[in-house]
Design an enzyme around this catalytic site. Structure first.
Site, PDB file in Angstrom:
ATOM      1  N   SER A   1      -5.791   7.453   2.404  1.00  0.00           N
ATOM      2  CA  SER A   1      -4.871   7.352   3.525  1.00  0.00           C
ATOM      3  C   SER A   1      -3.512   7.863   3.088  1.00  0.00           C
ATOM      4  O   SER A   1      -3.240   8.042   1.893  1.00  0.00           O
ATOM      5  CB  SER A   1      -4.749   5.903   4.021  1.00  0.00           C
ATOM      6  OG  SER A   1      -4.203   5.073   3.006  1.00  0.00           O
ATOM      7  N   GLY A   2      -2.658   8.080   4.081  1.00  0.00           N
ATOM      8  CA  GLY A   2      -1.262   8.365   3.840  1.00  0.00           C
ATOM      9  C   GLY A   2      -1.014   9.581   2.983  1.00  0.00           C
ATOM     10  O   GLY A   2      -1.578  10.660   3.171  1.00  0.00           O
TER      11      GLY A   2
ATOM     12  N   ASP B   1     -10.229   5.813  -4.520  1.00  0.00           N
ATOM     13  CA  ASP B   1      -9.615   4.688  -3.827  1.00  0.00           C
ATOM     14  C   ASP B   1     -10.594   3.530  -3.882  1.00  0.00           C
ATOM     15  O   ASP B   1     -11.681   3.638  -4.480  1.00  0.00           O
ATOM     16  CB  ASP B   1      -9.273   5.070  -2.385  1.00  0.00           C
ATOM     17  CG  ASP B   1      -8.026   4.335  -1.885  1.00  0.00           C
ATOM     18  OD1 ASP B   1      -7.220   4.933  -1.181  1.00  0.00           O
ATOM     19  OD2 ASP B   1      -7.886   3.131  -2.228  1.00  0.00           O
TER      20      ASP B   1
ATOM     21  N   VAL C   1      -7.296   0.465  -9.438  1.00  0.00           N
ATOM     22  CA  VAL C   1      -6.321   0.780 -10.478  1.00  0.00           C
ATOM     23  C   VAL C   1      -5.763  -0.473 -11.133  1.00  0.00           C
ATOM     24  O   VAL C   1      -5.004  -0.372 -12.105  1.00  0.00           O
ATOM     25  CB  VAL C   1      -5.178   1.638  -9.897  1.00  0.00           C
ATOM     26  CG1 VAL C   1      -5.686   2.984  -9.431  1.00  0.00           C
ATOM     27  CG2 VAL C   1      -4.473   0.908  -8.767  1.00  0.00           C
TER      28      VAL C   1
ATOM     29  N   TYR D   1       8.921  -4.296  -4.894  1.00  0.00           N
ATOM     30  CA  TYR D   1       8.644  -2.874  -4.696  1.00  0.00           C
ATOM     31  C   TYR D   1       9.699  -2.001  -5.383  1.00  0.00           C
ATOM     32  O   TYR D   1       9.379  -1.044  -6.104  1.00  0.00           O
ATOM     33  CB  TYR D   1       8.586  -2.555  -3.207  1.00  0.00           C
ATOM     34  CG  TYR D   1       8.148  -1.146  -2.894  1.00  0.00           C
ATOM     35  CD1 TYR D   1       9.082  -0.162  -2.611  1.00  0.00           C
ATOM     36  CD2 TYR D   1       6.808  -0.805  -2.870  1.00  0.00           C
ATOM     37  CE1 TYR D   1       8.695   1.126  -2.325  1.00  0.00           C
ATOM     38  CE2 TYR D   1       6.403   0.487  -2.594  1.00  0.00           C
ATOM     39  CZ  TYR D   1       7.342   1.454  -2.315  1.00  0.00           C
ATOM     40  OH  TYR D   1       6.943   2.729  -2.042  1.00  0.00           O
TER      41      TYR D   1
ATOM     42  N   PRO E   1       0.695   4.607   6.462  1.00  0.00           N
ATOM     43  CA  PRO E   1       0.273   3.222   6.723  1.00  0.00           C
ATOM     44  C   PRO E   1       1.157   2.174   6.075  1.00  0.00           C
ATOM     45  O   PRO E   1       1.172   1.027   6.528  1.00  0.00           O
ATOM     46  CB  PRO E   1      -1.153   3.193   6.150  1.00  0.00           C
ATOM     47  CG  PRO E   1      -1.628   4.602   6.226  1.00  0.00           C
ATOM     48  CD  PRO E   1      -0.427   5.443   5.974  1.00  0.00           C
ATOM     49  N   MET E   2       1.930   2.526   5.037  1.00  0.00           N
ATOM     50  CA  MET E   2       2.754   1.529   4.366  1.00  0.00           C
ATOM     51  C   MET E   2       3.872   1.013   5.269  1.00  0.00           C
ATOM     52  O   MET E   2       4.300  -0.139   5.145  1.00  0.00           O
ATOM     53  CB  MET E   2       3.324   2.116   3.073  1.00  0.00           C
ATOM     54  CG  MET E   2       4.043   1.104   2.200  1.00  0.00           C
ATOM     55  SD  MET E   2       4.394   1.724   0.551  1.00  0.00           S
ATOM     56  CE  MET E   2       2.766   1.741  -0.164  1.00  0.00           C
TER      57      MET E   2
END
Length: 1234
Positions: A980-981, A1001, A1027, A1139, A1175-1176
């Site tokens: 995505s993204g 992913d 990950v 973040y 999407p974030m």
């Protein structure tokens, strides 16, 4: 309920109702006894009290044993206390000794009176009966009822045998009283049950026997209740279980019986017979096959499932994990003498049963479920390994073939290591002389782990085997060729194996032979022109190709209007439609076409058919056409379809000579405004005009000039029209006879396509076209520029015909010459409509002298039901693709410049016009001229064959095209977070640039499928990875390198923003003090630690692989790493405590790693995007007001797109960024500049 209980206990019959009442009665009486015993804690009366004496509404405790006295017989009661005598006072029994009764209350009045009343529940005593006693002394008959008072009997004497009681009423008072008080017993309905016999109720006895048998069953019999056990003798035995138990018995006769039936069952019903339905059967068959070792060695295998006894001796096999050294054990045993061809009956019988067991396993494993079941039995591999390692003997060849067939089906579900006994046994089969065993062994090795995830490498294949396989490819044996190619495809799917193969002396010859197999079994096809195909399709009534309904021109419609209905519609139908029994079309579509053709001309004097009459006329015109109702209430006409080309039928005025000829179609491209089907917004659309005209009459040219080009027309002047004609001025080119030699030869030759002996244009043949010069003002039209839009392929314009005057002569109108050019596109006569004929008028200068072939020569290879390539040709293409994909780097051995300059490119013109493919292939060779091994193996012969196959064999086009792409050494890109993204956009962008992409992913959303669909097979793949787990990342890098041969570019895009989820859950943006520690740890694990681990293992891979070719700086780069940071890695933002921290860490590690690996020429950079529509931040984008406000905070006044970040990543991974490393590229629309 009582009826159902009665049916269960007794069985259903005609007396069920009475039986139900009895069961109910017994139940309540037993319930009464239960209450007396457990509730009142007293002894319940005997059974006869409760069952023979009713309570009559009394208390339960009134029926106990204490107050019970057995009542006297009825006769005793009547004799002692009857109504005919006394009142019972003379009875010896006292009231305390009798069962309590309700007292009888009588009124003072007569019992029989109307006013008399009785006690509740009791009835009146019957009236006194007087028995007839005849008077024996009387002479005559007395009246009934008159008492005999004479001769009274003596007191105490008996009368009729009954002693007198001394009563004053007469000598027989007691007897009379007994008889007088006699009451007949109350009659009850008889509850009779018929006698059950085997004759009238056989089911009863069957059920009774069945219940007895079930009660006598043991545990094993109850487990196999519905299956017949051996020796039970039930009707309908189950042969499967009988055969299984017989085989397990070890008795020779039982084994022969079991194997005979199992062979038959596995052959006839192998697709339905599953091992998991009969536990132990597969294990028994495997053990039976293992017993073949005892015929050649002094050994008798025993399978142990106990850890303590598995290592007891060399004859004990591990039933839990298998015995990896079983071949060594077998070789250490004492061999038996079996060299002679004479064997005794016991040997033959035992070997026959073993081969039958092997045949059953072979047949059963053809079903996928059975193959999965067998491969999970550890001793199965032991059986296959020992059978293939037995001494050479003609008696066991068949058994070894069964074992190879079994291994071919089983090994697709399991992996074998190079040290596995079965793998070594399969390799050993390639040294044998048995062709069948070699073919099966090659296929089996190629199928190892085929159905398992992840790549599979064939390790430790001897070089001698590789040379053998290459030599076997030269044998004219299609099956052997296919097996060798399958083996080579699996072998070359690993970059390490390709590195081994390319250093063998015969690899160049192998590549040439593989390229020669690309057209194996292909057949030549000569494809006809489009017009001929359409004519054939119209003549073929079985064709199902759907054409649009032809749209006739106004001139033809006006001719049709001269006919009366229904002849008019019939002629239109015959011109535009053809009979086709297998086709149909909707009635509404046919009616709309009729209305669109004739509706604009409908007047009072020229009426057309109504819908019903028109549909009937269709069936009249075409005998096989019928109106029907299809599925979904769709009204159709079956039996007709539109023509590919409208045809003149000869009924129109002036059309008798034209009957059967096709009309000419206007191919001019026109523009119209429509709506985009995806966005719904207005969009410009281009399509052909598509009107049909008569040929040779000039109407089509008039249509193009007047309708499409809108050339200005002359004002009507009869004198000019009579004196000037298009044929004199333009068509015949006779304006000035002296101009013929003065015109530019090359230009005019190009325009008309006619070259005379003096290199001057010769006049075209005269035409009967009406005078266009009298209709159109060509000189006035020269002020405009017109472009030819015929069929969208012509690029000429009126400016190409602007020739200056010469020697004082006036120049010819360029628009008139342009009109002549347009006429070259149109059908020239009634019999010709060939693209090759018309194409000679539209040659370009660089194509002068080139012969255009109207017929294409193609090669059709073997294809499957979907039209995809298959067979030897496909396998050869796949092996070549693997060689090109995993070709290792090597200093150049020789150059191919001579081949590029004069070989392939010089032959470009003869390849059916596929210049794009040829140029692409030639470009590949040119780019790889310095490519060393690639240029050496894929030499001019191989490349020429690849190009020929790509341009002449359509099924192989994509596969051969991928070989050319792999020759170009595209980079392999690994992208985490690719579902995505930013990750998805970057994957698509790199694929569009020619790279091969590994998408990773937590789950796939089909990005790799989208790339493969657009760019061909194997351009992208998906590998699942978390990950947050180091083991997943390590496996990801290994699998990516195995799939693509190397890892050139790593894009670390996987990341999370835990603050968004926290804000949604708590309704407020978090700050450090109220943000959970778990959220911070999760963010750092994914965004920071995950990026660091991906860099760690990717750097290991890049350092181990060969550097790429030198760039413009002369440096050989080993790879690129692009970390997804953020503009928040450079600045701060409120309410992002985790973040922002993680992204600052990514920026820092990027700078540090860039310093460490600069000397290794590994570029490490970071991307710092701002607010991008991904999407974030989808939560903010859902609110239009928030999105607008967020965009307004940017100087660019807009949010970013994922494609913007993808383009930046592509730049950082290119040679244009060769001196950029350690940099964080900000992509934020100037947000951080404020």
């Amino acid at each position: 309920m009582w009826r159902r209980l009665a049916e269960e206990f007794v069985g259903k019959n005609v007396y069920t109702a009475a039986q139900a009442f009895q069961i109910k009665n017994v139940y309540y009486k037993n319930l009464c006894a239960y209450e007396i015993t457990h509730h009142w804690e007293k002894e319940a009366p005997p059974k006869e009290i409760l069952e023979e004496v009713t309570a009559k509404g009394g208390n339960v405790m009134g029926r106990t044993l204490e107050n019970y006295a057995r009542p006297p017989a009825k006769e005793e009661t009547n004799l002692s206390g009857g109504d005919g005598g006394g009142n019972g006072e003379g009875s010896d029994a006292s009231p305390e000794q009798k069962t309590p009764k309700a007292e009888k209350v009588e009124d003072a009045e007569d019992p029989g009176s109307a006013s008399g009343r009785t006690a509740r529940g009791l009835r009146h005593a019957p009236s006194q009966r007087v028995l007839f006693q005849p008077d024996l002394t009387a002479q005559g008959r007395q009246t009934r009822g008159v008492l005999n008072t004479t001769n009274p009997p003596t007191l105490g004497a008996s009368t009729n045998g009954i002693p007198s009681a001394g009563m004053p009423n007469g000598p027989s008072t007691a007897a009379s009283s007994t008889l007088a008080s006699y009451e007949p017993s109350q009659s009850y309905p008889l509850s009779l049950r018929p006698v059950i016999t085997p004759a009238n109720n056989p089911d009863h006895y069957r059920q009774q026997l069945k219940r007895k048998a079930e009660s006598a069953m043991g545990p094993l019999e109850k487990k196999y209740k519905n299956i017949m056990l051996p020796g039970t003798g039930f009707v309908g035995p189950n042969i499967y279980v009988r055969a299984q138990l017989a085989l397990q018995s070890g008795i020779e006769e039982e084994e022969m019986y079991a194997l005979h039936h199992l062979v038959k069952i596995s052959h006839e019903r192998g697709d339905k017979y599953r091992f998991d339905q009969f536990p132990g059967l597969a294990e028994t068959l495997v053990r039976k096959c293992l017993s073949v070792c005892g015929l050649f060695y002094d050994v008798e295998w025993d399978v142990s499932y106990d850890e303590d006894t598995m290592d007891a001796d060399d004859e004990t096999l591990d039933g839990l994990r298998g015995s990896s050294d079983i071949v060594r054990r077998l070789k250490s045993m004492i061999p038996r003498v079996t060299d002679d061809g004479m064997q005794d009956a016991a040997f033959q019988s035992q070997l026959g049963r073993i081969m039958e067991a092997g045949l059953v396993l072979r047949n059963m494993c053809l079903q996928g479920e059975n193959a999965k079941y067998l491969v999970n039995i550890p001793t199965t591999r032991d059986y296959l390994a020992v059978v293939l390692n037995l001494p050479q003997h003609p008696e066991i060849v068949e058994l070894q073939h069964y074992a190879l067939d079994t291994a071919e089906q089983l090994l697709v579900w399991c992996d074998l290591g190079p040290r596995d006994a079965l793998y070594q046994a399969l390799i050993a089969q390639l040294y044998e002389q048995d062709r069948g065993a070699i073919v099966i062994a090659l296929r089996t090795i190629a199928r190892i782990a085929m159905n398992l995830t992840g790549p599979k490498r064939l390790d430790e294949v001897p070089a001698e085997v590789l040379r053998k396989v290459q030599r076997w490819l030269l044998v004219e044996d299609e099956e052997l060729k296919g097996a060798c190619l399958d083996f080579l495809f699996q072998y070359t799917s690993s970059a390490d194996n390709v590195g081994i193969l390319v250093h063998t002396p015969d690899v160049s010859a192998l590549a040439q032979h593989l390229s020669g197999l690309l057209l194996f079994a292909a057949k030549e096809e000569r494809r006809q022109t489009h017009s001929d195909k359409d004519a054939e399709e119209d003549d073929d009534i079985t064709s199902t190709k759907v054409h649009p309904i032809p749209r006739l021109s106004r001139s033809i419609v006006e001719l049709l209007l001269q006919l009366e209905e229904p002849e008019r519609s019939s002629e239109w139908l015959r011109m535009c439609f053809v009979s086709s029994p297998t086709s149909d079309m909707t009635q509404i579509a046919l009616w709309h076409a009729y209305q669109a053709t004739f509706g604009p001309y409908n007047t009072m004097t020229r009426n057309h058919l109504v819908a019903g009459e028109f549909i009937k006329n269709v069936s009249t015109t075409f005998a096989g056409a019928t109106a029907q109702v299809a599925g979904g209430n769709k009204y159709v006409i079956r039996g007709i379809r539109p023509r590919g080309k409208a045809v003149e039928m000869g009924a129109l005025p002036g059309g008798a000579k034209l009957a059967g000829s096709a009309l000419g179609r206007c191919g001019w491209i026109v523009q119209s405004i429509g709506r985009d089907p995806e966005t719904g917004e207005p969009a410009m659309r281009e399509s052909e005009c598509g009107e049909w005209f008569r040929r040779g009459a000039g109407t089509l040219l008039n249509h193009v000039l007047g309708e499409h080009l809108q050339v200005p027309k002359k004002k009507e002047n009869p004198a000019e029209i009579a004196g000037v004609g298009f044929g004199d001025a333009v068509d015949s080119m006779e304006v000035d006879a002296t101009m013929a030699y003065e015109r530019p030869a090359s230009a005019m030759a190009i325009v008309n396509g006619h070259i005379s002996a003096a290199d001057t244009p010769a006049p075209p043949p005269a035409t009967s076209t009406p005078s266009l010069a009298a209709s159109f003002d060509f000189p006035a039209a020269d002020h405009n520029t017109y472009r030819c839009r015929w069929a969208g392929s012509c690029t000429r314009s009126s400016l190409d015909f602007d020739f200056a005057s010469n020697n004082g002569h006036a120049k010819i109108s360029r628009t008139a010459l342009f009109a002549r050019h347009i006429q070259t596109h149109l059908p020239e006569n009634l019999a010709t409509d060939d693209e090759a004929v018309r194409a000679r008028h539209n040659l370009t200068p660089d194509a002068a002298g080139r012969v255009v072939k109207a017929e294409k020569v193609m090669w059709q290879g073997l294809v499957d039901e979907k039209g995809d390539a298959m067979g030897v040709a496909l396998s050869a293409a796949l092996v070549l693709r693997n060689l090109a994909k995993f070709m290792p780097a090597k200093p150049p051995a020789r150059r191919l410049s001579a081949m590029v300059d004069g070989g392939l490119v010089g032959k470009e013109r003869s390849l059916n016009g596929h210049t794009g493919d040829v140029e692409a292939a030639a470009g590949v060779v040119a780019r790889d001229a310095d490519g060393g091994l690639m240029a050496e193996i894929f030499d001019e012969v191989v490349v020429e064959r690849l190009v020929w196959a790509m341009t002449h064999c359509k099924p192989l086009h994509s596969y051969v095209g991928s070989i050319a792409g792999d020759q170009a050494k595209h980079s392999l890109v690994l992208i985490t977070g690719a579902s995505s993204g930013l990750g998805k956009a970057t994957a698509i962008r790199f694929a569009n640039s020619g790279a091969r992409v590994v998408c990773s992913d937590l789950k796939s959303v089909g990005v790799e499928d989208e790339i493969n669909k657009q760019h061909g097979k194997d351009r992208a793949t998906f590998i699942k990875c978390n990950v947050g787990e180091e083991s997943d990342i390590e496996a990801l890098i290994k699998q990516a390198a195995s799939w693509g041969g190397r890892v050139d570019i790593l894009c670390n895009y996987a990341g999370i923003a835990a603050e968004t989820a926290h804000g949604i859950a708590h309704g407020a943006a978090p700050r450090c003090h109220d943000f959970p520690t778990s959220g911070f740890d999760q963010t750092m694990t994914i965004n920071c630690r995950g990026v660091w681990l991906c860099c760690k293992y990717a750097l290991k891979q890049m350092l181990a692989q060969e550097p790429r070719e030198a760039n413009a700086r002369g440096e050989r780069t080993r790879g690129w790493i692009i970390n997804a940071a953020s503009m928040l890695g450079l600045i701060g933002l409120a309410n992002t405590p985790a973040y922002t921290t993680s992204k600052h860490a990514v920026v820092g590690m990027t700078k540090q790693m860039a310093i460490d690996y600069a000397e290794d020429r590994i570029h490490i950079n970071a991307l710092a995007p701002g607010f991008v529509k991904s999407p974030m931040i989808q939560t903010y984008l859902d609110d239009p007001g928030t999105e607008t406000a967020l965009a307004a905070r940017h100087p660019w006044n807009a949010l970013g797109r994922p494609e913007d970040v993808a383009d930046a990543a592509l730049f950082l991974a290119s040679d244009e960024a060769a001196w950029i490393s350690g940099h964080s590229l900000v992509i934020d629309g100037a947000y951080t500049c404020q």
